[in-house]
Motif scaffolding. Structure first.
Motif, PDB file in Angstrom:
ATOM      1  N   ARG A 154      21.500  24.105   4.740  1.00 31.90           N
ATOM      2  CA  ARG A 154      20.153  23.745   5.222  1.00 31.90           C
ATOM      3  C   ARG A 154      19.349  22.711   3.503  1.00 31.90           C
ATOM      4  O   ARG A 154      18.494  22.044   3.796  1.00 31.90           O
ATOM      5  CB  ARG A 154      19.344  25.018   4.512  1.00 31.90           C
ATOM      6  CG  ARG A 154      19.161  26.159   5.741  1.00 31.90           C
ATOM      7  CD  ARG A 154      18.690  27.649   5.462  1.00 31.90           C
ATOM      8  NE  ARG A 154      18.041  28.587   6.406  1.00 31.90           N
ATOM      9  CZ  ARG A 154      19.049  28.886   7.185  1.00 31.90           C
ATOM     10  NH1 ARG A 154      20.591  28.838   7.027  1.00 31.90           N
ATOM     11  NH2 ARG A 154      18.311  29.438   8.269  1.00 31.90           N
ATOM     12  N   GLU A 212      14.659  32.664   4.441  1.00 31.77           N
ATOM     13  CA  GLU A 212      14.193  32.988   4.895  1.00 31.77           C
ATOM     14  C   GLU A 212      13.816  33.752   6.029  1.00 31.77           C
ATOM     15  O   GLU A 212      13.850  34.512   6.905  1.00 31.77           O
ATOM     16  CB  GLU A 212      12.490  32.456   4.717  1.00 31.77           C
ATOM     17  CG  GLU A 212      11.406  33.485   4.052  1.00 31.77           C
ATOM     18  CD  GLU A 212      10.175  32.432   3.809  1.00 31.77           C
ATOM     19  OE1 GLU A 212       8.911  32.785   3.406  1.00 31.77           O
ATOM     20  OE2 GLU A 212      10.732  30.844   2.730  1.00 31.77           O
ATOM     21  N   ASP A 213      14.426  32.222   6.990  1.00 30.85           N
ATOM     22  CA  ASP A 213      14.180  32.694   8.608  1.00 30.85           C
ATOM     23  C   ASP A 213      15.345  32.982   9.204  1.00 30.85           C
ATOM     24  O   ASP A 213      15.314  33.225   9.838  1.00 30.85           O
ATOM     25  CB  ASP A 213      14.221  31.174   8.894  1.00 30.85           C
ATOM     26  CG  ASP A 213      16.102  30.157   8.285  1.00 30.85           C
ATOM     27  OD1 ASP A 213      15.461  30.298   7.341  1.00 30.85           O
ATOM     28  OD2 ASP A 213      16.181  29.683   9.403  1.00 30.85           O
ATOM     29  N   MET A 214      16.243  33.578   8.479  1.00 29.37           N
ATOM     30  CA  MET A 214      17.946  34.102   8.555  1.00 29.37           C
ATOM     31  C   MET A 214      17.108  35.888   8.897  1.00 29.37           C
ATOM     32  O   MET A 214      17.270  36.299   9.747  1.00 29.37           O
ATOM     33  CB  MET A 214      18.777  33.871   6.993  1.00 29.37           C
ATOM     34  CG  MET A 214      20.254  34.228   8.173  1.00 29.37           C
ATOM     35  SD  MET A 214      21.470  34.242   6.778  1.00 29.37           S
ATOM     36  CE  MET A 214      22.063  32.247   6.772  1.00 29.37           C
ATOM     37  N   VAL A 268      15.156  37.000   9.845  1.00 29.13           N
ATOM     38  CA  VAL A 268      14.117  37.692  10.211  1.00 29.13           C
ATOM     39  C   VAL A 268      15.122  37.693  11.549  1.00 29.13           C
ATOM     40  O   VAL A 268      14.511  38.045  13.667  1.00 29.13           O
ATOM     41  CB  VAL A 268      13.089  37.295  11.190  1.00 29.13           C
ATOM     42  CG1 VAL A 268      11.889  36.769   9.846  1.00 29.13           C
ATOM     43  CG2 VAL A 268      13.313  35.588  11.384  1.00 29.13           C
ATOM     44  N   SER A 269      16.051  37.294  12.403  1.00 26.44           N
ATOM     45  CA  SER A 269      17.413  37.681  13.194  1.00 26.44           C
ATOM     46  C   SER A 269      17.532  38.885  13.342  1.00 26.44           C
ATOM     47  O   SER A 269      19.225  38.878  13.136  1.00 26.44           O
ATOM     48  CB  SER A 269      18.146  36.276  12.655  1.00 26.44           C
ATOM     49  OG  SER A 269      18.812  36.416  11.747  1.00 26.44           O
ATOM     50  N   ALA A 302      14.265  35.185  -1.540  1.00 28.18           N
ATOM     51  CA  ALA A 302      13.929  33.716  -0.049  1.00 28.18           C
ATOM     52  C   ALA A 302      14.843  32.702  -1.405  1.00 28.18           C
ATOM     53  O   ALA A 302      14.430  33.003  -2.494  1.00 28.18           O
ATOM     54  CB  ALA A 302      13.092  33.775  -0.023  1.00 28.18           C
ATOM     55  N   ASN A 316      14.896  24.245   1.326  1.00 28.50           N
ATOM     56  CA  ASN A 316      13.905  24.100   0.661  1.00 28.50           C
ATOM     57  C   ASN A 316      13.330  22.723  -0.227  1.00 28.50           C
ATOM     58  O   ASN A 316      12.995  21.825  -0.555  1.00 28.50           O
ATOM     59  CB  ASN A 316      12.532  23.799   2.559  1.00 28.50           C
ATOM     60  CG  ASN A 316      13.270  23.212   3.314  1.00 28.50           C
ATOM     61  OD1 ASN A 316      13.619  22.377   3.661  1.00 28.50           O
ATOM     62  ND2 ASN A 316      13.289  24.248   4.652  1.00 28.50           N
ATOM     63  N   ASN A 371      10.303  39.164  -0.179  1.00 30.04           N
ATOM     64  CA  ASN A 371       9.155  39.549   1.183  1.00 30.04           C
ATOM     65  C   ASN A 371       9.592  40.657   1.616  1.00 30.04           C
ATOM     66  O   ASN A 371      10.594  40.881   1.932  1.00 30.04           O
ATOM     67  CB  ASN A 371       9.802  37.870   2.062  1.00 30.04           C
ATOM     68  CG  ASN A 371       9.357  36.782   1.754  1.00 30.04           C
ATOM     69  OD1 ASN A 371       8.369  36.181   0.811  1.00 30.04           O
ATOM     70  ND2 ASN A 371      10.618  35.753   1.574  1.00 30.04           N
ATOM     71  N   THR A 386      18.639  24.366  14.888  1.00 31.37           N
ATOM     72  CA  THR A 386      19.579  25.783  14.105  1.00 31.37           C
ATOM     73  C   THR A 386      20.073  26.387  15.221  1.00 31.37           C
ATOM     74  O   THR A 386      20.814  27.912  15.973  1.00 31.37           O
ATOM     75  CB  THR A 386      18.870  26.539  13.533  1.00 31.37           C
ATOM     76  OG1 THR A 386      17.259  26.684  14.187  1.00 31.37           O
ATOM     77  CG2 THR A 386      18.509  25.915  12.265  1.00 31.37           C
ATOM     78  N   SER A 423      20.387  36.668  18.801  1.00 28.31           N
ATOM     79  CA  SER A 423      18.995  37.581  17.884  1.00 28.31           C
ATOM     80  C   SER A 423      19.550  38.599  18.241  1.00 28.31           C
ATOM     81  O   SER A 423      20.900  38.609  19.791  1.00 28.31           O
ATOM     82  CB  SER A 423      17.897  37.946  18.600  1.00 28.31           C
ATOM     83  OG  SER A 423      17.776  38.256  19.243  1.00 28.31           O
TER      84      SER A 423
END
Lengths: 334, 334
Positions: free
Chosen positions: A79, A277-279, A281-282, A291, A295, A325, B70, B222
């Motif tokens: 990332r 962050e995107d990790m 929600v998985s 977070a 970026n 978050n 990803t 997921s």
DNA sequence: GAATGGAATCGAAGCGCTTCGACAGTCTCG
DNA sequence: CGAGACTGTCGAAGCGCTTCGATTCCATTC
């Protein structure tokens, strides 16, 4: 190959005029500019990077030193890399990928042969051994990570100390009294990786301030290690109801291990993760996280180094404030 | 900056002699060579990359186009990247990192401005849309992955068709009669990613030849998707005792999901994974795998492109034979 | 002993660009 | 209306390197 001379001929001007159209360093009449630009497009002209570098001593290339280690979570590294590349392109720069396996000589080579204008370094240690070399390079350097003594080098990173505090405060505010940290792999601590120590100190310090019972364990990225680590947590503090996981690689395993033991998240135990962050929600339960703003950090590193190249900025240390978050993995203690 | 002229003066020879010492393109007396080399070392001379590129039309830089997606497993991508960088350095080249977000113009820019001598492309699709641009570049190109029609471009990859066959044969040899494939994310198939289709065809084809019952499902990375996917497998074929997992991201989740359902590996179900070798050992049961030889592929890609640069080779398609590593996750059917 | 050829070295040209100084032309203002 | 300032353009130098003859010197060869 299409050269500046071809463009000049085609547009009926001199080569220097074309150069000034491109660089904008001298004023050009609107008419000339139009003619030159259309010639450039029509001929498909691209300035020769080597010639440009030779004449201007600017390559428009940034070197990025990435870690090859696997104890540091690869997707997180990636990332950073992509955000650096993306940001660099916005400033009309390309990115040269360097690894550490050439050692200091690699850095010297790249700097001395003017392959790149500046150097970005990832995976910084607390007692960063590359600092002397980097200082000797006479080129802008930005460390992604903060060593104990930055010694006049620019640094940028998440404020891991504050991030840990944020995690602990969140759990304390929810009424949890026994909290635990599952941290990075032991090898990460042994190496003295800068962010690991900063986070750990933030964790224990804040837990102490908030008068919580706290324990911390490193955890290698394997099934057994996670199991052992969770064992240790509940052996140390059977009443642990708040867990901070600062280790992206084992996050999933920790969660399924808690489940296996019949500890429901967040009913029985609250979990805060430190990860991109995107990790968050998985997973089956969307996690409450602090977070890791890869970026922002990558982009900022590029901006800092570009400003130094333009002579518009001095080295500085920038720590980004953590943001928490709220997900569904933390809840008030019952 | 130390220039070739400085070295020449120091060694008492002309600049061209220094150049010939460095390049070895003309014979040099042992004595002169020694003097020049010691001057180079003493002064810390590094040839200016831009000047060199201008004079020789060779940059000694390879551009590597990496995917930002990803849905393709990041650690695997990173393995390729590092193996390319490492191999490139062995041939005295550096690696410039490119992403796809500039589109074809990015490739044109890099080629036309002579930033890199050649281009390596990862994440190749079956109907690869970049092929026309790549052909127009007039520079050596190597695709890491094989499109349906390589059109005179070099390609290198694991033979995924054979890899799938190897997996199925292994299970068939162990007596399994109902086998299933858990493949990459649906998005990977939709995009027509080259390796996914080749593997799938190899799987179904070989299962058919060996007269096995077989089903195949794609699987997003997921928790829910894995659950659903495993559900589907046992709904389709309740007697499934052989499972091929071609999806590094969900490997761990699949294993814990099987465990959750009381299916023991390998007692109740045999599992073959397609993943990098070192990944196979990080689970509670060391997996039987068909290894993805990222190192070999990356190195081979570099070697192929370097040979093309030297004019010593024509474009070719190289498919590496799969190797199956016996672990403890497969056993004869009971 | 003149002719031939190979080894070792040099000088100069040129790669494609940026940049500096010069200059012609146009404005501005006292 | 002429001095001064500004605008737009050009030519030439030079960035540090590679490479192509050319040259010198020596060892062979007949």
């Amino acid at each position: 190959m299409v050269t500046i001379a071809d463009v000049a001929r085609d547009a009926g001007v001199s080569a220097s005029t074309v150069s000034y159209v491109l660089s904008g360093k001298r004023s050009i009449s609107a008419d000339t500019r139009r003619r030159v630009e259309s010639s450039i497009r029509r001929l498909g002209y691209h300035p020769h990077a080597g010639a440009r570098a030779l004449a201007s001593s600017r390559t428009n290339v940034l070197a990025l030193v990435v870690p090859l280690r696997t104890d540091i979570h690869v997707p997180v590294v990636m990332r950073f890399v992509t955000s650096v590349v993306t940001a660099a392109r916005e400033y009309d720069h390309d990115v040269l990928l360097l690894t550490n396996d050439e050692g200091p000589d690699g850095l010297r080579r790249v700097a001395a042969s003017a392959i790149a204008d500046a150097i970005l370094v990832m995976d910084v240690e607390a007692e960063e051994p590359r600092i002397p070399v980097l200082q000797s390079l006479l080129r802008p350097v930005v460390l992604i990570g903060v060593p104990d003594d930055p010694a006049e080098l620019s640094c940028v990173d998440l404020d891991f100390h504050a991030a840990a505090a944020r995690c602990v405060d969140h759990l304390a505010d929810l009424g949890h009294e026994q909290v635990a940290l599952i941290g990075p792999s032991p090898t990460v601590y042994e190496r003295g990786t800068s962010f690991a120590g900063r986070f750990l100190r933030g964790f224990t310090g804040t837990a102490h301030e908030r008068a919580l019972h706290a324990c911390a364990h490193s955890c290698a990225p394997s099934y057994e290690a996670v199991r052992e680590c969770v064992d240790k947590v509940f052996a140390d503090q059977p009443e642990t109801t708040g867990l901070v996981v600062h280790n992206e690689a084992v996050l999933g395993t920790v969660l399924s291990e808690l489940q296996r033991r019949g500890r429901r998240v967040p009913d029985d135990i609250s979990v805060v993760a430190v990860c991109p962050e995107d990790m968050a929600v998985s997973f089956s339960v969307p996690l409450t996280t602090v977070a890791i703003p890869s970026n922002d950090v990558g982009r900022l590193a590029v901006e800092m180094v570009i400003r130094q190249l333009d002579g518009a900025a001095a080295p500085e240390v920038r720590l980004l404030s953590p943001r928490l978050n709220q997900g569904h993995s933390t809840a008030p203690r019952r």
